[in-house]
Scaffold this motif. Structure first.
Motif, short mmCIF file in Angstrom:
data_model
loop_
_atom_site.label_atom_id
_atom_site.label_comp_id
_atom_site.label_asym_id
_atom_site.label_seq_id
_atom_site.Cartn_x
_atom_site.Cartn_y
_atom_site.Cartn_z
N PRO A 36 89.81 45.60 52.60
CA PRO A 36 88.65 44.81 53.05
C PRO A 36 88.33 44.97 54.54
O PRO A 36 87.21 44.71 54.95
CB PRO A 36 89.07 43.37 52.76
N SER A 37 89.28 45.43 55.34
CA SER A 37 89.02 45.57 56.76
C SER A 37 88.65 46.99 57.17
O SER A 37 88.43 47.26 58.34
CB SER A 37 90.24 45.11 57.57
N LEU A 38 88.55 47.91 56.20
CA LEU A 38 88.18 49.28 56.50
C LEU A 38 86.66 49.40 56.50
O LEU A 38 86.00 49.07 55.52
CB LEU A 38 88.77 50.26 55.48
N THR A 39 86.12 49.86 57.59
CA THR A 39 84.68 50.00 57.72
C THR A 39 84.20 51.32 57.14
O THR A 39 83.17 51.38 56.49
CB THR A 39 84.27 49.92 59.21
N ASP A 40 84.96 52.41 57.37
CA ASP A 40 84.49 53.72 56.93
C ASP A 40 85.63 54.72 56.95
O ASP A 40 86.63 54.54 57.64
CB ASP A 40 83.39 54.20 57.88
N ILE A 51 85.24 57.56 67.69
CA ILE A 51 85.61 56.85 68.92
C ILE A 51 84.37 56.24 69.56
O ILE A 51 84.38 55.09 69.98
CB ILE A 51 86.34 57.80 69.89
N HIS A 52 83.28 57.00 69.59
CA HIS A 52 82.03 56.46 70.14
C HIS A 52 81.54 55.26 69.33
O HIS A 52 81.07 54.28 69.90
CB HIS A 52 80.94 57.53 70.19
N ARG A 53 81.67 55.33 68.01
CA ARG A 53 81.26 54.19 67.17
C ARG A 53 82.07 52.95 67.53
O ARG A 53 81.53 51.84 67.60
CB ARG A 53 81.46 54.51 65.69
N LEU A 54 83.38 53.13 67.74
CA LEU A 54 84.21 51.99 68.09
C LEU A 54 83.86 51.45 69.48
O LEU A 54 83.77 50.24 69.67
CB LEU A 54 85.69 52.38 68.04
N GLU A 55 83.66 52.36 70.42
CA GLU A 55 83.33 51.94 71.79
C GLU A 55 81.98 51.21 71.85
O GLU A 55 81.85 50.20 72.54
CB GLU A 55 83.29 53.15 72.72
N ARG A 56 81.00 51.72 71.12
CA ARG A 56 79.66 51.13 71.14
C ARG A 56 79.49 50.02 70.10
O ARG A 56 78.46 49.36 70.08
CB ARG A 56 78.60 52.21 70.88
N LYS A 57 80.51 49.88 69.24
CA LYS A 57 80.47 48.90 68.15
C LYS A 57 79.28 49.15 67.22
O LYS A 57 78.69 48.23 66.67
CB LYS A 57 80.46 47.48 68.69
N THR A 58 78.97 50.43 67.03
CA THR A 58 77.88 50.82 66.14
C THR A 58 78.24 50.48 64.70
O THR A 58 79.26 50.93 64.18
CB THR A 58 77.61 52.34 66.26
N GLY A 59 77.42 49.67 64.06
CA GLY A 59 77.70 49.27 62.69
C GLY A 59 78.80 48.23 62.57
O GLY A 59 79.34 48.01 61.50
N ASN A 60 79.17 47.60 63.69
CA ASN A 60 80.21 46.57 63.73
C ASN A 60 81.52 47.05 63.08
O ASN A 60 82.02 46.42 62.14
CB ASN A 60 79.70 45.28 63.07
#
Length: 68
Positions: A36-40, A51-60
């Protein structure tokens, strides 16, 4: 303070390693469901974008799994 010899940091690292090992054991035995805690799931070749997605919180993102 030198990172490699500071006892506080060494204990902290050991505690993190022990906690991670316990999480892997619990997840491997089915007692802890991380799904349930896996986004993608992202191909390893796209790790920089992850890494950029995590840094920018893209898509939460909560957790992104890199797949070899």
């Amino acid at each position: 303070m030198h990172i490699r010899t500071d006892p506080r940091l060494l204990r902290s690292r050991e505690a993190m390693v022990a906690a991670a090992a316990e999480l892997f054991t619990l997840a491997g035995s089915g007692r802890l469901d991380l799904a349930p805690s896996l986004t993608d799931h992202i191909p390893l070749a796209e790790a920089p974008e992850a890494i950029h997605r995590l840094e920018r919180k893209t898509g939460n993102p909560i957790r992104l799994v890199l797949v070899p």
